[in-house]
Design a protein around this motif. Structure first.
Motif, PDB file in Angstrom:
ATOM      1  N   ASN A  89       0.822  -1.216   0.000  1.00 30.48           N
ATOM      2  CA  ASN A  89       0.000   0.000   0.000  1.00 30.48           C
ATOM      3  C   ASN A  89       0.856   1.266   0.000  1.00 30.48           C
ATOM      4  O   ASN A  89       0.581   2.243   0.684  1.00 30.48           O
ATOM      5  N   LYS A  90       1.947   1.237  -0.759  1.00 32.62           N
ATOM      6  CA  LYS A  90       2.776   2.419  -0.903  1.00 32.62           C
ATOM      7  C   LYS A  90       3.493   2.362  -2.237  1.00 32.62           C
ATOM      8  O   LYS A  90       3.626   1.304  -2.858  1.00 32.62           O
ATOM      9  N   GLU A  91       3.941   3.541  -2.688  1.00 35.76           N
ATOM     10  CA  GLU A  91       4.549   3.639  -4.000  1.00 35.76           C
ATOM     11  C   GLU A  91       6.042   3.362  -3.939  1.00 35.76           C
ATOM     12  O   GLU A  91       6.706   3.607  -2.942  1.00 35.76           O
ATOM     13  N   THR A  92       6.549   2.872  -5.066  1.00 40.01           N
ATOM     14  CA  THR A  92       7.992   2.717  -5.228  1.00 40.01           C
ATOM     15  C   THR A  92       8.362   3.133  -6.640  1.00 40.01           C
ATOM     16  O   THR A  92       7.631   2.869  -7.585  1.00 40.01           O
ATOM     17  N   THR A  93       9.460   3.835  -6.785  1.00 37.69           N
ATOM     18  CA  THR A  93       9.871   4.310  -8.114  1.00 37.69           C
ATOM     19  C   THR A  93      11.225   3.748  -8.519  1.00 37.69           C
ATOM     20  O   THR A  93      11.835   4.221  -9.465  1.00 37.69           O
ATOM     21  N   SER A  94      11.713   2.762  -7.806  1.00 42.14           N
ATOM     22  CA  SER A  94      13.010   2.175  -8.137  1.00 42.14           C
ATOM     23  C   SER A  94      12.945   1.462  -9.490  1.00 42.14           C
ATOM     24  O   SER A  94      12.056   0.667  -9.743  1.00 42.14           O
ATOM     25  N   GLN A  95      13.884   1.788 -10.372  1.00 47.49           N
ATOM     26  CA  GLN A  95      13.926   1.176 -11.696  1.00 47.49           C
ATOM     27  C   GLN A  95      15.369   0.835 -12.038  1.00 47.49           C
ATOM     28  O   GLN A  95      16.281   1.596 -11.742  1.00 47.49           O
ATOM     29  N   THR A  96      15.575  -0.308 -12.654  1.00 49.39           N
ATOM     30  CA  THR A  96      16.907  -0.661 -13.133  1.00 49.39           C
ATOM     31  C   THR A  96      17.013  -0.470 -14.639  1.00 49.39           C
ATOM     32  O   THR A  96      18.092  -0.262 -15.165  1.00 49.39           O
ATOM     33  N   ILE A  97      15.896  -0.548 -15.350  1.00 51.40           N
ATOM     34  CA  ILE A  97      15.867  -0.336 -16.801  1.00 51.40           C
ATOM     35  C   ILE A  97      14.861   0.763 -17.101  1.00 51.40           C
ATOM     36  O   ILE A  97      13.752   0.767 -16.573  1.00 51.40           O
ATOM     37  N   GLN A  98      15.277   1.699 -17.958  1.00 50.71           N
ATOM     38  CA  GLN A  98      14.410   2.808 -18.338  1.00 50.71           C
ATOM     39  C   GLN A  98      14.539   3.064 -19.837  1.00 50.71           C
ATOM     40  O   GLN A  98      15.535   2.671 -20.457  1.00 50.71           O
ATOM     41  N   PRO A  99      13.555   3.725 -20.438  1.00 49.41           N
ATOM     42  CA  PRO A  99      13.699   4.109 -21.844  1.00 49.41           C
ATOM     43  C   PRO A  99      14.859   5.089 -22.009  1.00 49.41           C
ATOM     44  O   PRO A  99      15.170   5.838 -21.094  1.00 49.41           O
TER      45      PRO A  99
END
Length: 406
Positions: free
Chosen positions: A323-333
């Protein structure tokens, strides 16, 4: 109406030439805490000290149009510099992004404030003159690339050498292979797709003339699920002040409810061509009935795109459980492209290039005189909404590309 310039900014503009006799357009935006407003205890703001945090964003622009109404290249670069400065200011003002700090001890002690300063610089290269960086080191010396609009057609590559060179040797063989961070708009949006014709499976990318005619004005773009994930990440909560149906595209009736509007963006358009298809390593981010692909994101490969989609699925599952957001990304455009012109909301863009381009479309018979009048009036009336959406999209893009730091 929201002014294209904000009084809370202190900006300095400069246009110069670097060591290669190349035009550079730059602007600095400084964001300071308003000490008077935050000083609840009547502290004398003259006794304050300000610490500055300065960043530099060094971009290059591949100019594809040297003549009005969209050019010349100096004005085109100015539009993007102004747009990015406005977006950076808006990001800094969002509470969760706030980088300013005020510490008040008591009436007799000094107030300390941190000021955030960003200098954005765009160095201009010229596609029509086959003018590009000479080495991979020179390409990599920039934080990113802007590929702007043009009066030319992306599908004229076989008969126009500079367009063919741009698509094959610049977009395909350099930007894509090196994964250089790129923002493309209008012609740049179409060129990026068309560069990968018969590449990547499914027929590859292709640009065509709009079957339903030229488009101008404020038009809504209904976002895909991926578009929501990538472009609405930094959008503030929406209020109840919804704008009316756009008139720039008289056939666009695909947004019917407030929930749809919350998942859409309204931007300014002037175009007669569109993307028909994408290579399989790109993702459509939104569109409408007449122009299904109005925004998209590009990955280095199909495998990377699939990995990103898997990441998104895992994040959704985590958010549902925690029930919370996460914005961790290892691959992005590595690239985002838009059929719209977010740069039109800048002072130079709206007051000069946008109005002049709409009028030029009328003079050339692409749109009617009545539609030209209506879209200019409508754009002024709903400038606030278009401005907010354009800036929120640019914040999301700049953060994802690493141009802005949260």
């Amino acid at each position: 109406m929201m002014s294209p310039l904000s009084s809370s900014q202190q900006r300095s503009n400069s246009e110069g030439r670097n060591n290669y006799n190349r035009t550079v357009v730059s602007q600095t935006v400084s964001i300071f805490q308003n000490l008077a407003e935050d000083n609840d205890e009547g502290v004398d703001s003259s006794s304050s000290s300000i610490k500055s945090n300065t960043r530099v964003l060094n971009l290059m622009m591949i100019s594809c149009e040297e003549n009005p109404p969209y050019g010349p290249s100096k004005e085109t670069a100015t539009m993007f510099v102004e747009l990015l400065c406005q977006a950076y200011e808006r990001m800094q003002q969002q509470p969760q992004q706030q980088k300013k700090k005020i510490t008040t001890v008591n009436k007799n002690e000094v107030i300390e404030a941190a000021a955030t300063k960003m200098t954005i610089s765009i160095t201009i290269y010229h596609a029509r003159n086959f003018d590009y960086p000479k080495t991979p080191i020179e390409w990599s010396s920039y934080d990113g690339i802007i590929l702007p609009g043009s009066l030319s057609a992306a599908y004229d590559n076989k008969s126009t050498p500079w367009i063919e060179h741009l698509q094959q040797y610049v977009i395909r063989d350099t930007i894509h292979l090196m994964k250089l961070k790129t923002l493309g708009v209008c012609f740049g949006h179409q060129c990026f797709s068309h560069a990968f014709g018969n590449v990547g499976g499914g027929g590859g990318g292709k640009a065509i003339k709009c079957p339903t005619g030229s488009k101008a004005g404020r038009i809504s773009c209904q976002l895909t699920k991926e578009g929501e994930q990538l472009l609405l990440l930094h959008r503030p909560p929406q209020n109840d002040n919804k704008s009316s149906s756009n008139i720039g595209n008289e056939h666009n009736n695909n947004i019917n409810s407030d929930s749809d509007k919350d998942k859409s963006i309204e931007l300014l358009y002037t175009h007669g061509d569109m993307i028909y298809s994408l290579p399989n390593f790109a993702i459509p981010l939104g569109g409408n009935v007449d122009v299904p692909i109005e925004a998209c994101a590009y990955f280095a490969s199909l495998d990377e795109k699939n990995q990103w989609m898997q990441q998104q699925m895992q994040q959704e599952q985590y958010q549902q459980k925690q029930n919370k957001e996460t914005t961790s990304q290892t691959i992005q455009p590595y690239a985002f492209t838009f059929q719209a012109h977010p740069e039109y909301i800048s002072p130079t863009g709206f007051n000069i290039n946008y109005i002049n381009t709409v009028q030029a479309m009328e003079q050339r018979g692409y749109i009617t005189q009545e539609l030209s009048r209506k879209v200019c009036e409508d754009s002024r009336t709903y400038f606030d909404k278009v401005c907010e959406d354009s800036l929120d999209v640019m914040i999301a893009v700049a953060v994802t590309l690493g141009w802005f730091k949260c």
